[in-house]
Write a protein that holds these residues in place. Structure first.
Motif, PDB file in Angstrom:
ATOM      1  N   GLY A   1       0.822  -1.209   0.000  1.00 57.56           N
ATOM      2  CA  GLY A   1       0.000   0.000   0.000  1.00 57.56           C
ATOM      3  C   GLY A   1       0.856   1.260   0.000  1.00 57.56           C
ATOM      4  O   GLY A   1       1.884   1.316   0.680  1.00 57.56           O
TER       5      GLY A   1
ATOM      6  N   GLY B   1       1.647   7.988   2.487  1.00 59.33           N
ATOM      7  CA  GLY B   1       1.949   9.377   2.163  1.00 59.33           C
ATOM      8  C   GLY B   1       3.105   9.968   2.954  1.00 59.33           C
ATOM      9  O   GLY B   1       3.613   9.369   3.910  1.00 59.33           O
TER      10      GLY B   1
ATOM     11  N   VAL C   1       1.831  11.885  -2.510  1.00 55.34           N
ATOM     12  CA  VAL C   1       1.469  12.968  -1.598  1.00 55.34           C
ATOM     13  C   VAL C   1       2.698  13.699  -1.073  1.00 55.34           C
ATOM     14  O   VAL C   1       3.633  13.084  -0.571  1.00 55.34           O
ATOM     15  CB  VAL C   1       0.668  12.418  -0.408  1.00 55.34           C
TER      16      VAL C   1
ATOM     17  N   GLY D   1      -4.269   1.414   8.273  1.00 58.73           N
ATOM     18  CA  GLY D   1      -3.459   2.475   8.856  1.00 58.73           C
ATOM     19  C   GLY D   1      -3.814   3.822   8.257  1.00 58.73           C
ATOM     20  O   GLY D   1      -4.400   3.909   7.184  1.00 58.73           O
TER      21      GLY D   1
ATOM     22  N   LEU E   1       6.352  -1.048   6.713  1.00 55.92           N
ATOM     23  CA  LEU E   1       7.015   0.036   7.449  1.00 55.92           C
ATOM     24  C   LEU E   1       8.140  -0.546   8.299  1.00 55.92           C
ATOM     25  O   LEU E   1       9.152   0.101   8.542  1.00 55.92           O
ATOM     26  CB  LEU E   1       6.007   0.746   8.365  1.00 55.92           C
TER      27      LEU E   1
HETATM   28  C1  LIG Z   1       1.889   5.589   7.545  1.00 53.43           C
HETATM   29  C2  LIG Z   1       0.732   5.315   6.614  1.00 53.43           C
HETATM   30  C3  LIG Z   1       0.453   6.209   5.606  1.00 53.43           C
HETATM   31  C4  LIG Z   1      -0.580   5.951   4.698  1.00 53.43           C
HETATM   32  N1  LIG Z   1      -0.803   6.838   3.685  1.00 53.43           N
HETATM   33  C5  LIG Z   1      -1.763   6.576   2.763  1.00 53.43           C
HETATM   34  C6  LIG Z   1      -1.983   7.475   1.673  1.00 53.43           C
HETATM   35  O1  LIG Z   1      -1.317   8.492   1.527  1.00 53.43           O
HETATM   36  N2  LIG Z   1      -2.973   7.162   0.784  1.00 53.43           N
HETATM   37  C7  LIG Z   1      -3.726   6.031   0.906  1.00 53.43           C
HETATM   38  O2  LIG Z   1      -4.594   5.795   0.065  1.00 53.43           O
HETATM   39  N3  LIG Z   1      -3.537   5.158   1.930  1.00 53.43           N
HETATM   40  C8  LIG Z   1      -2.574   5.406   2.849  1.00 53.43           C
HETATM   41  N4  LIG Z   1      -2.355   4.505   3.872  1.00 53.43           N
HETATM   42  C9  LIG Z   1      -3.128   3.246   3.899  1.00 53.43           C
HETATM   43  C10 LIG Z   1      -2.315   2.067   3.349  1.00 53.43           C
HETATM   44  O3  LIG Z   1      -1.927   2.254   2.021  1.00 53.43           O
HETATM   45  C11 LIG Z   1      -3.045   0.716   3.443  1.00 53.43           C
HETATM   46  O4  LIG Z   1      -4.050   0.591   2.492  1.00 53.43           O
HETATM   47  C12 LIG Z   1      -3.687   0.456   4.755  1.00 53.43           C
HETATM   48  O5  LIG Z   1      -2.883   0.876   5.807  1.00 53.43           O
HETATM   49  C13 LIG Z   1      -4.017  -1.028   4.933  1.00 53.43           C
HETATM   50  O6  LIG Z   1      -2.888  -1.815   5.070  1.00 53.43           O
HETATM   51  P1  LIG Z   1      -2.239  -2.158   6.505  1.00 53.43           P
HETATM   52  O7  LIG Z   1      -3.364  -2.466   7.432  1.00 53.43           O
HETATM   53  O8  LIG Z   1      -1.370  -3.326   6.201  1.00 53.43           O
HETATM   54  O9  LIG Z   1      -1.477  -0.962   6.915  1.00 53.43           O
HETATM   55  C14 LIG Z   1      -1.355   4.763   4.816  1.00 53.43           C
HETATM   56  C15 LIG Z   1      -1.075   3.864   5.863  1.00 53.43           C
HETATM   57  C16 LIG Z   1      -0.045   4.121   6.751  1.00 53.43           C
HETATM   58  C17 LIG Z   1       0.243   3.121   7.842  1.00 53.43           C
END
Ligand SMILES: Cc1cc2nc3c(=O)[nH]c(=O)nc-3n(C[C@H](O)[C@H](O)[C@H](O)COP(=O)(O)O)c2cc1C
Length: 391
Positions: free
Chosen positions: A39, A42, A70, A171, A225
């Motif tokens: 994913g 930003g 972003v 997240g 991360l």
């Molecule tokens: C630090 C951080 C920044 C994120 N920034 C964005 C973003 O700019 N745009 C977006 O569509 N999703 C953003 N997300 C969401 C992730 O791309 C992802 O879809 C989401 O966290 C689900 O995956 P996870 O549960 O494994 O983190 C962000 C997530 C995290 C943790």
């Protein structure tokens, strides 16, 4: 986007990435493969990851990298796209662009992505129909992030190639805090015939379950991360180790007052007390030219009326650009805002020196799927992915 847009460096534009359109995904699924999408995150949190993930092509999983646009200048975005292309020749690399950012940046960054012919463009946090049209005209597949079946059906009508169903466990900003991923995936698969990628709190142990539910792939961000070779500040990685449920908080973001998930720290405690954290100068990060020439302390990163801090004359809420830059770039564990997903509590490593490389995360997932499938290989793929399965 202006019609007369010309590439900034036309002579340097190399061969295009492979398109990750609906037909390409359906062909992979028919061949028994699924997507493992990293994913986009930003404010530089996911920089450096896309090419490392996109290099993976296993028997069961195809890695897909996502670059976040972003708060990048067009030059920074172009550099990150080309870096991923060099690291993963022939790999799938897309760009995530939030519709909530200001219009000028949105157009400029979309234009760079389309000029570079990335594998797909994915839109989160806000909805712009224009970008679907730009993608169609530019020959770039489009993906929408959805928090309901209704939104997925709308994107299908608009001509999207696939959707990411993002549940409440995700997240950063959360589309619908009341919609956990397992039920959301079923709802979205029922509402659209597009390939569906499951996202939000997904850990290695969950992958086969979402694939068995009919998803064409899963998306993971938080796990990446905490890997050794992403660019995010080492303190951000450290903040992701040995966390328990009570280390994770839901805050109210300045972006339209949306809910967002973060690691509990001094900054989130300030927000919990209702303190306002107004913007300050960005020059420490963007250098002497400031942020694309704007030297004011508020760089108006969000679209008109979308920033709660700005709307209140900076008497309420906080500056999201400052807070996220402090975390991802400065690594300030007190003043930074460390967005994270619910799966942070399932990250096994406790010491930063033990973190795996991004490629190792992929090979471990591939191995795990193979092991899980071994007892009855036929049974593990019992329910075909959502290729042409719905609506
Ligand atoms: C630090 C951080 C920044 C994120 N920034 C964005 C973003 O700019 N745009 C977006 O569509 N999703 C953003 N997300 C969401 C992730 O791309 C992802 O879809 C989401 O966290 C689900 O995956 P996870 O549960 O494994 O983190 C962000 C997530 C995290 C943790």
């Amino acid at each position: 986007m202006t019609a007369d847009a010309t590439p900034v460096h036309p002579e340097e534009t190399p061969a295009p990435f492979p398109r990750l359109d609906r037909a390409a995904i359906e062909a992979l699924v028919r061949a028994g493969q699924r997507l493992l999408v990293q994913g986009g995150m930003g404010i530089h949190a996911s920089d450096g990851l896309a090419g490392k993930v996109a290099r993976h092509r296993g028997a069961r999983l195809v890695g897909v990298g996502t670059i976040s646009a972003v708060l990048k200048t067009p030059e920074q975005l172009r550099g990150e796209i080309r870096r991923a292309r060099a690291e993963a020749p022939g790999g799938f690399v897309g760009v995530n662009l939030m519709a909530a950012i200001n219009k000028d940046d949105f157009e400029a960054l979309a234009r760079v992505s389309i000029e570079e012919k990335v594998s797909f463009l994915v839109q989160g946090a806000g909805i712009s129909r224009e970008i679907v049209r730009w993608c169609r005209e530019g020959g770039v597949p489009f993906c929408g992030i959805v928090s309901s079946g209704r939104l997925a059906a709308m994107y299908e009508k608009w001509g999207a190639d696939f959707v990411v169903a993002e549940g409440a466990e995700a997240g950063g900003h959360i589309g619908d805090i009341g919609h956990p991923l397992p039920t959301l995936v079923d709802e979205v698969i029922a509402a659209t015939s597009l390939p569906v990628i499951a996202a939000g709190g997904v850990d290695a142990a969950d992958v086969s379950r979402f694939l068995a539910a009919g998803a064409a792939g899963v998306q993971m961000a938080t796990r990446f991360l905490a890997c050794s070779d992403g660019d995010v500040h080492p303190a951000f990685k450290q903040m992701h180790l040995a966390k328990r449920e009570d280390d994770v908080v839901i805050i109210t973001s300045c972006v339209k007052g949306m809910k967002a998930r973060a690691v509990r720290n001094a900054f989130t405690e300030r927000l919990a007390r209702g303190e306002a954290v107004p913007p300050r100068s960005k020059l420490w990060w963007f250098g002497k030219d400031g942020y694309r020439g704007r030297r004011g302390s508020c760089i108006q990163c969000l679209g008109e009326g979308l920033c709660k801090a700005r709307a209140s004359g900076f008497k309420e809420s906080f500056c999201i650009t400052d807070a996220l830059l402090e975390a991802a770039v400065h690594g300030d564990t007190e003043a930074g805002l460390f967005y994270t997903g619910q799966s942070i509590t399932r990250i096994g490593e406790r010491d930063a020196s033990d973190l795996p490389r991004a490629a190792e995360i992929l090979t471990d997932l591939e191995q795990r799927l193979a092991d899980e499938a071994r007892p009855s290989d036929a049974g593990s793929q019992a329910r075909p992915a959502a290729v042409g399965a719905a609506a």
